[in-house]
Design a protein around this motif. Structure first.
Motif, mmCIF file in Angstrom:
data_model
loop_
_atom_site.group_PDB
_atom_site.id
_atom_site.type_symbol
_atom_site.label_atom_id
_atom_site.label_comp_id
_atom_site.label_asym_id
_atom_site.label_seq_id
_atom_site.Cartn_x
_atom_site.Cartn_y
_atom_site.Cartn_z
ATOM 1 N N ARG A 31 -23.346 -29.530 133.244
ATOM 2 C CA ARG A 31 -24.431 -30.416 132.813
ATOM 3 C C ARG A 31 -23.891 -31.797 132.506
ATOM 4 N N MET A 32 -24.812 -32.719 132.314
ATOM 5 C CA MET A 32 -24.466 -34.030 131.778
ATOM 6 C C MET A 32 -25.656 -34.525 130.979
ATOM 7 N N HIS A 33 -25.357 -35.344 129.984
ATOM 8 C CA HIS A 33 -26.459 -35.914 129.226
ATOM 9 C C HIS A 33 -26.094 -37.280 128.677
ATOM 10 N N ALA A 34 -27.136 -38.055 128.448
ATOM 11 C CA ALA A 34 -26.969 -39.425 127.974
ATOM 12 C C ALA A 34 -26.724 -39.421 126.470
ATOM 13 N N GLN A 35 -25.777 -40.256 126.039
ATOM 14 C CA GLN A 35 -25.489 -40.465 124.614
ATOM 15 C C GLN A 35 -25.363 -41.964 124.413
ATOM 16 N N ASP A 36 -26.435 -42.584 123.944
ATOM 17 C CA ASP A 36 -26.482 -44.041 123.778
ATOM 18 C C ASP A 36 -26.131 -44.710 125.109
ATOM 19 N N MET A 48 -30.667 -30.770 138.793
ATOM 20 C CA MET A 48 -31.871 -31.561 138.560
ATOM 21 C C MET A 48 -31.863 -32.147 137.160
ATOM 22 N N GLN A 49 -32.600 -33.222 137.019
ATOM 23 C CA GLN A 49 -32.802 -33.816 135.706
ATOM 24 C C GLN A 49 -33.938 -33.040 135.075
ATOM 25 N N CYS A 50 -33.625 -32.273 134.033
ATOM 26 C CA CYS A 50 -34.626 -31.402 133.413
ATOM 27 C C CYS A 50 -35.288 -32.056 132.199
ATOM 28 N N HIS A 51 -34.766 -33.188 131.790
ATOM 29 C CA HIS A 51 -35.267 -33.901 130.621
ATOM 30 C C HIS A 51 -34.866 -35.349 130.792
ATOM 31 N N ARG A 52 -35.440 -36.252 130.064
ATOM 32 C CA ARG A 52 -35.123 -37.668 130.282
ATOM 33 C C ARG A 52 -33.650 -38.000 130.062
ATOM 34 N N SER A 53 -32.955 -37.202 129.253
ATOM 35 C CA SER A 53 -31.543 -37.491 129.001
ATOM 36 C C SER A 53 -30.619 -36.331 129.359
ATOM 37 N N HIS A 54 -31.097 -35.376 130.166
ATOM 38 C CA HIS A 54 -30.285 -34.206 130.518
ATOM 39 C C HIS A 54 -30.398 -33.896 132.009
ATOM 40 N N TRP A 55 -29.250 -33.591 132.615
ATOM 41 C CA TRP A 55 -29.170 -33.122 133.998
ATOM 42 C C TRP A 55 -28.398 -31.811 133.959
ATOM 43 N N ILE A 56 -28.857 -30.815 134.719
ATOM 44 C CA ILE A 56 -28.172 -29.518 134.749
ATOM 45 C C ILE A 56 -27.878 -29.107 136.194
ATOM 46 N N GLN A 105 -27.739 -24.892 125.134
ATOM 47 C CA GLN A 105 -29.189 -24.844 125.285
ATOM 48 C C GLN A 105 -29.695 -26.272 125.451
ATOM 49 N N ILE A 106 -30.374 -26.510 126.564
ATOM 50 C CA ILE A 106 -30.795 -27.838 126.968
ATOM 51 C C ILE A 106 -32.317 -27.895 126.956
ATOM 52 N N PRO A 107 -32.885 -28.969 126.396
ATOM 53 C CA PRO A 107 -34.348 -29.081 126.429
ATOM 54 C C PRO A 107 -34.841 -29.319 127.854
ATOM 55 N N VAL A 108 -36.003 -28.771 128.152
ATOM 56 C CA VAL A 108 -36.659 -28.983 129.440
ATOM 57 C C VAL A 108 -38.012 -29.602 129.141
ATOM 58 N N SER A 109 -38.293 -30.736 129.754
ATOM 59 C CA SER A 109 -39.574 -31.386 129.492
ATOM 60 C C SER A 109 -40.698 -30.575 130.127
ATOM 61 N N ARG A 110 -41.871 -30.669 129.539
ATOM 62 C CA ARG A 110 -43.028 -29.960 130.101
ATOM 63 C C ARG A 110 -43.298 -30.447 131.518
ATOM 64 N N ARG A 111 -43.076 -31.727 131.746
ATOM 65 C CA ARG A 111 -43.319 -32.322 133.056
ATOM 66 C C ARG A 111 -42.368 -31.755 134.110
ATOM 67 N N ARG A 112 -41.143 -31.454 133.739
ATOM 68 C CA ARG A 112 -40.142 -30.998 134.713
ATOM 69 C C ARG A 112 -39.968 -29.479 134.732
ATOM 70 N N TYR A 113 -40.673 -28.779 133.856
ATOM 71 C CA TYR A 113 -40.549 -27.327 133.804
ATOM 72 C C TYR A 113 -40.983 -26.683 135.118
ATOM 73 N N SER A 114 -42.094 -27.133 135.701
ATOM 74 C CA SER A 114 -42.593 -26.496 136.923
ATOM 75 C C SER A 114 -41.604 -26.670 138.075
ATOM 76 N N GLU A 115 -40.928 -27.818 138.154
ATOM 77 C CA GLU A 115 -39.911 -28.011 139.194
ATOM 78 C C GLU A 115 -38.735 -27.063 138.970
ATOM 79 N N LEU A 116 -38.307 -26.926 137.719
ATOM 80 C CA LEU A 116 -37.210 -26.003 137.399
ATOM 81 C C LEU A 116 -37.591 -24.579 137.762
#
Length: 156
Positions: A68-73, A104-112, A136-147
């Motif tokens: 994974r990768m995620h944004a930190q500032d 895929m980018q599963c959240h605005r600041s997370h890629w898995i 455990q990575i958050p998944v946005s409601r908008r990107r859940y269906s793609e996941l």
């Protein structure tokens, strides 16, 4: 001339023995490196190009198996099976560079990496994806269906 020949005959066996020992030492010292180069890459490594060829600032010691990768500032944290590193890159640029990988980018600041996604759970109106390393990575409601469509699992 006979003195010269007698000295060559006396010294030659010792020189041959020393050169043979040095050759064997050098050859066996190179074997672990050659064996590592011949090692069959894992399935995750075969999935795409080397990670540091996509994002050159990733240390080669992290390997190619990204989780994974995620944004930190103003930084991006990359997590692989061999460790993690903080990069001075923009998250959006990194996501774009990783398009060739199965992720895929599963959240605005997370890629898995989808190969490391193990489970998706729902708590209230939010979703969480559990990865192979236990993160455990958050998944946005908008990107859940793609996941769900790309990985084939639903919330529990």
């Amino acid at each position: 001339m006979t003195i010269f020949l007698s000295e060559v005959v006396a010294v030659a066996p010792m020189c041959l023995a020393v050169s043979l020992v040095v050759t064997l030492i050098l050859r066996y010292a190179a074997l672990p490196k050659a064996a590592e180069q011949l090692r069959k890459p894992s399935d995750s490594e075969e999935a795409g190009p080397p990670l540091n060829s996509l994002i050159p600032s990733i240390p080669p010691s992290l390997g190619n198996d990204i989780i994974r990768m995620h944004a930190q500032d103003h930084y991006v944290q990359i997590v692989t099976t061999k460790g993690s590193s903080l990069l001075t890159e923009q998250f959006g640029d990194c996501v774009e560079k990783l398009r060739k990988l199965d992720g895929m980018q599963c959240h605005r600041s997370h890629w898995i990496c989808l190969g490391h996604a193990r489970d998706v759970t729902r708590k209230g109106s939010s979703y969480t994806c559990t990865l192979s390393n236990g993160d455990q990575i958050p998944v946005s409601r908008r990107r859940y269906s793609e996941l769900k469509a790309r990985h084939g699992f639903g919330p529990k």
